[in-house]
Design an enzyme around this catalytic site. Structure first.
Site, PDB file in Angstrom:
ATOM      1  N   HIS A 181      23.311   2.224  11.419  1.00 26.20           N
ATOM      2  CA  HIS A 181      22.453   3.380  11.701  1.00 26.20           C
ATOM      3  C   HIS A 181      21.028   2.879  11.843  1.00 26.20           C
ATOM      4  O   HIS A 181      20.482   2.245  10.934  1.00 26.20           O
ATOM      5  CB  HIS A 181      22.533   4.422  10.586  1.00 26.20           C
ATOM      6  N   CYS A 182      20.423   3.151  12.985  1.00 22.90           N
ATOM      7  CA  CYS A 182      19.072   2.663  13.271  1.00 22.90           C
ATOM      8  C   CYS A 182      18.085   3.831  13.227  1.00 22.90           C
ATOM      9  O   CYS A 182      18.158   4.732  14.065  1.00 22.90           O
ATOM     10  CB  CYS A 182      19.023   1.988  14.641  1.00 22.90           C
ATOM     11  N   PRO A 183      17.154   3.849  12.269  1.00 20.66           N
ATOM     12  CA  PRO A 183      16.190   4.956  12.211  1.00 20.66           C
ATOM     13  C   PRO A 183      15.244   4.981  13.396  1.00 20.66           C
ATOM     14  O   PRO A 183      14.719   6.044  13.745  1.00 20.66           O
ATOM     15  CB  PRO A 183      15.428   4.684  10.898  1.00 20.66           C
TER      16      PRO A 183
END
Length: 308
Positions: free
Chosen positions: A159-161
């Protein structure tokens, strides 16, 4: 226990269902197919702030390159060529960012762990299937639960913010393009900064910019720092993603040292599976598959995601 004789286990990894198994219950198939034609958006505060910061930093770089370095230049073709090149790279980077952020990464339908669905799978007696206890879904092979998206994601890498989304089966291509175009635009900006510093020093800071020398120096220094940080981060991510694709292994699977239970697609087979088709310039195009029909407003209730 279902009449078919198969067993259901509440676990969060090592599923046995194939990747292309889908939820075809009559009560949910139409809504999930409809959701595939809508934009995906995660309502996460941290992710949205990071995404806005990404855009602001790219806009800042474009401002410095265009208005501080290129427009004041006396070399017309130098300004035109570099201006067109940098702005094209920036536009492609932001387009790839949008596609990554607004594309369903491969979410498994919620609440499909029903008796009707499991009977429709036509499983053999005694065969084990796996259920995610957090989103109550039957987990396909290589799917993992994301605590931010609140969904199980097929081939979830991480998961990449900065893109406010998971990187998974359906949007990994756009994430790779995003990192590539940001890295290229960062290198271009650093080269232009170096040339601008040389030009200003030779001209004793006279007529090298429409801004005062102190302001010009500050703007160029901040752009150099931004370019170095962006290039370092995105170049590493780009290399990591290409390595994962060529080895058909996600970052989560690598960190957990999961033994592959699937037939690996190595090197070009893995690249073709992510980018689609044989090698071509279309691999570099973030607009492939985009349809304006997806931009119709149709909110979904519940969950952190919002489809339009």
């Amino acid at each position: 226990m279902p009449s078919s004789g198969h067993r259901l286990r509440d676990v969060e990894h090592h599923p046995l269902l194939a990747e292309n198994d889908s939820y075809d219950s009559s009560s949910s198939s139409s809504s999930e197919a409809d959701a595939a034609d809508r934009v995906w958006f995660i309502r996460d505060g941290c992710g949205m702030i990071c995404a806005v910061m990404t855009w602001l930093l790219v806009v800042y770089a474009d401002f410095v390159v265009t208005f501080v370095m290129l427009l004041p230049s006396k070399d017309f073709w130098y300004s035109v060529v570099n201006g067109v090149l940098f702005n094209c790279l920036a536009a492609l980077a932001l387009s790839s960012h949008l596609r990554t952020m607004l594309t369903d990464p491969g979410a498994v339908p919620k609440g499909n762990a029903t008796k009707e669905y499991m009977e429709g799978l036509q499983l053999k007696p005694g065969e084990v299937i796996y259920k995610c206890p957090k989103c109550c879904c039957i987990k396909p092979e290589r799917a993992h639960h994301c605590s931010i998206c609140k969904r199980c994601i097929r081939k979830m890498d991480h998961h990449c913010p900065w893109v406010n989304n998971c990187v998974g089966e359906k949007n990994q291509r756009f994430f790779v393009l995003f990192t590539m175009y940001i890295a290229l635009s960062s290198v271009h900006a650093l080269i232009l900064c170096g040339l601008q510093f040389v030009s200003c020093v030779r001209g004793q800071w006279t007529e090298c910019s429409d801004f005062s020398p102190p302001v010009t120096v500050i703007l160029l220094i901040f752009l150099c720092l931004e370019g170095l940080l962006f290039f370092t981060f995105t170049a590493v991510m780009f290399g990591t993603q290409i390595h994962s694709i060529c080895n058909d292994e996600t970052e989560i699977e690598r960190l957990k040292s999961e033994k592959p239970t699937w037939e690996r697609r190595l090197r070009w087979e893995g690249m073709r599976s992510v980018f689609g088709g044989p090698p071509s310039l279309l691999w570099m195009n973030p607009f492939v598959g985009f349809r304006l029909g997806r931009l119709q407003t149709r909110p979904r209730k519940g969950g952190p995601e919002f489809s339009v």
